[in-house]
Design an enzyme around this catalytic site. Structure first.
Site, PDB file in Angstrom:
ATOM      1  N   ASN A  16     123.608 -59.236  56.494  1.00  8.14           N
ATOM      2  CA  ASN A  16     123.625 -59.321  55.044  1.00  8.14           C
ATOM      3  C   ASN A  16     122.737 -60.445  54.541  1.00  8.14           C
ATOM      4  O   ASN A  16     121.604 -60.202  54.121  1.00  8.14           O
ATOM      5  CB  ASN A  16     125.062 -59.482  54.541  1.00  8.14           C
ATOM      6  CG  ASN A  16     125.166 -59.414  53.035  1.00  8.14           C
ATOM      7  OD1 ASN A  16     124.166 -59.264  52.344  1.00  8.14           O
ATOM      8  ND2 ASN A  16     126.361 -59.535  52.518  1.00  8.14           N
ATOM      9  N   ASP A  17     123.218 -61.673  54.636  1.00 14.62           N
ATOM     10  CA  ASP A  17     122.477 -62.801  54.067  1.00 14.62           C
ATOM     11  C   ASP A  17     121.048 -62.904  54.612  1.00 14.62           C
ATOM     12  O   ASP A  17     120.145 -63.318  53.895  1.00 14.62           O
ATOM     13  CB  ASP A  17     123.217 -64.118  54.353  1.00 14.62           C
ATOM     14  CG  ASP A  17     124.502 -64.224  53.539  1.00 14.62           C
ATOM     15  OD1 ASP A  17     124.590 -63.543  52.489  1.00 14.62           O
ATOM     16  OD2 ASP A  17     125.403 -64.967  53.945  1.00 14.62           O
TER      17      ASP A  17
END
Lengths: 102, 465
Positions: free
Chosen positions: B394-395
């Site tokens: 994600n990040d």
């Protein structure tokens, strides 16, 4: 004047840090997990200290408080040595190249 | 019984073999040989220790018994452990090195004659200092690793635990450790030695609790480094070259890995170890944001997109490990390859919970390592790829890191996933990742969200291909 042996050990230590620095930078990032498990295994060479401690008891009484700590440390380090090397081997065996015939 | 000089030379040999063991890891081809060097080095070190003590009395039998007991336990663990649990395993092993260092230090303190360090109550000053340093670092490694282990296992919450006055408290404890070592050296009091150990266990615990789950790669590397320094400290006490060399190697290895991990997150080492990242919820900014539209699809849509692609890049993350989706993923890739689609994998340096975590999982699923690329190697390829398949990451894909200087992850190197023609993003929900921020990628025109469990989704896609 004689040089204190400590200075020699310190030299070995400092030079080894540099060796470690260059060797570890050359480790390929995909093998960083095996690197951790193998460093784990080799740092358990502390078992040599544990063995000396374990054998420090005299022949009548193998176990005294000091040698007991030695024996415990032997067991802990042995878990790490066997576990560390074997799990590294297991991981490394999985790294395979692309098969040519594909 | 062999002379001290001869055994010192053998210890040097095993130290050199350990260097070669690490050197072997520069490529997967030489790595297995490297591991063998490590094993030989260890056998030499242990045999020499036996020969040097020359004590083959009943104590020797017990030493063997304990080695076999520990060894069979270690071997059992090594064969049984699933690859996804590798971070926990390594954390657990670190704690054992730390505790072993503490035990050896205790033993040497109680019975210094056995190590030629003087007599109880009158231990050589230099040895006492080295011993205390080894014991302190060992104790910190132990309790710190136990906390890391509990957090990784999920027994303890992965979220940072912070309280007021945490940093001043830690600073005071660290200073008191220095004061304790000083007074221990001047009084040789065994009570002070026990207090020193207790305080060190405490600080190891306090140092790790404020650090959150996704910062674990740094923590594990840091503890790896500590375990090395602890071994080196004991090595100085025992005047043993093999231990000093190994300690220095492991210490610098862990330090370099910590540095690489910090750089992968664009955060300073202090920022990570002071902890609390992700704990400060920016709810205000989150809730005020209006719901932006996202496109979501199902396995059928994803299969369609991929079937018509000519190149696909897979971006795995920790979520893949949690869902144990690596095998399903490889099956999907096999099907893609049968359709003459070029597939490669892109790995961010901090993907997963420890350095190299994703690589091991992919290797386990029989993914050839020459299809797996690091961030710098592959980042330019996203612009030419048709589909990026983000699974469990994600990040590390958030374009905000490049565009928004206000963002907490601004400046972090990210994978340029958004440059792909289309992005498939497998995720359970729209919830933000570890950094607590929204991923702009979700709302891009060319992103298709696949809301499902990673493993199930990959299996479904394979069926639809």
């Amino acid at each position: 004047m004689e040089i204190d042996p400590l200075i020699f050990r310190l030299s070995i230590f400092i030079l080894s840090i540099f060796v470690g620095y260059y060797v570890v930078w050359s480790v390929t990032p995909s093998l960083h997990t095996p690197l951790m498990s193998v460093t784990n295994a080799i740092s358990s060479v502390i078992i040599v200290g544990a063995i000396i401690a374990g054998l420090s008891g005299d022949s009548e009484s193998v176990f005294n408080i000091s040698s007991l700590f030695g024996f415990l440390a032997i067991a802990l380090a042995a878990i790490n040595i066997f576990g560390g090397f074997l799990v590294t081997q297991r991981m490394l065996a999985m790294y395979k190249k692309k098969k040519k015939d594909k | 019984m062999i002379s001290a000089n001869l055994s010192a030379i053998f210890y040097l040999v095993s130290g050199v073999l350990f260097i070669l063991a690490l050197r072997g890891l520069s490529s997967p081809e030489t790595s297995r040989q490297g591991n063998l060097f490590g094993i030989i080095g260890m056998i030499i070190a242990i045999s020499v220790t036996f020969l040097a003590t020359g004590n083959f009395s009943s104590g020797f039998i017990f030493v063997l018994v304990f080695i076999l007991a520990g060894g069979s336990m270690g071997a059992f663990i090594a064969y049984r452990i699933p690859m996804t649990a590798m971070p926990e395993l390594v954390a657990g092993f670190h704690s054992l090195v730390g505790l072993a260092a503490v035990f050896v230090a205790i033993s040497a303190f109680l019975n210094p004659e056995a190590f030629n360090l003087g007599i109880p109550g009158n231990i050589k000053l230099g040895s006492l200092i080295e011993m205390s340093i080894g014991a302190v670092v060992g104790a910190i490694t132990f309790s710190g690793s136990v906390i890391a282990f509990l957090k990784l296992q999920g027994i303890m919450s992965g979220s940072p635990i912070t309280f007021r006055g945490q940093h001043p408290l830690n600073a005071i404890i660290l200073l008191s450790i220095l004061a304790l070592i000083y007074s221990l050296c001047s009084t040789q009091s065994s009570n002070l030695f026990w207090i020193l150990l207790a305080v060190s266990f405490l600080i190891g615990f306090l140092l790790i609790i404020p650090i959150g789950g996704a910062d674990m790669p740094v923590v594990i590397s840091m503890l790896n480094s500590y375990s090395g320094w602890a071994a080196a400290g004991i090595g100085f006490t025992l005047e043993n070259t093999a231990l000093i060399i190994t300690g220095a190697l492991v210490g610098s290895s862990g330090a370099i890995l910590s540095y690489i991990m910090c750089k992968g997150m664009n955060r300073s080492f202090f920022n990570v170890i002071l902890g609390g990242f992700g704990a400060t919820n920016n709810d205000a900014s989150q809730s005020s944001k209006e719901q932006r539209p996202v496109k979501s699809g199902n396995a059928d849509d994803a299969a369609f997109l991929m079937k018509n692609a000519s190149s696909v890049i897979i971006v795995p993350g920790y979520g893949m490990a949690v869902a144990q989706a690596q095998h399903a993923l490889r099956e999907m890739v096999d099907t893609l390859k049968k359709n003459d689609i070029k597939v490669s994998y892109a790995i961010h340096p901090v993907a997963g919970r420890m350095p190299g975590h994703m690589n091991v999982l992919l290797a386990e699923a029989n993914v050839p390592y020459d299809e797996v690329f690091e961030l710098e190697e592959i980042n330019n390829d996203f612009a030419n790829a048709d589909v990026a398949f983000v699974i469990g990451a994600n990040d590390v894909t958030n374009p905000v890191a490049k565009t928004d200087p206000q963002s907490p992850i601004y400046g972090m190197p990210v994978l340029d996933v958004e440059k792909c023609k289309s992005v498939l993003f497998v995720k359970r929900s729209l919830s933000p990742g570890y950094a607590g921020i929204d991923n702009d990628l979700f709302y891009k025109e060319n992103t298709l969200m696949l809301f499902a469990d990673a493993k199930k989704m990959t299996e479904d896609i394979t069926k639809n291909l």
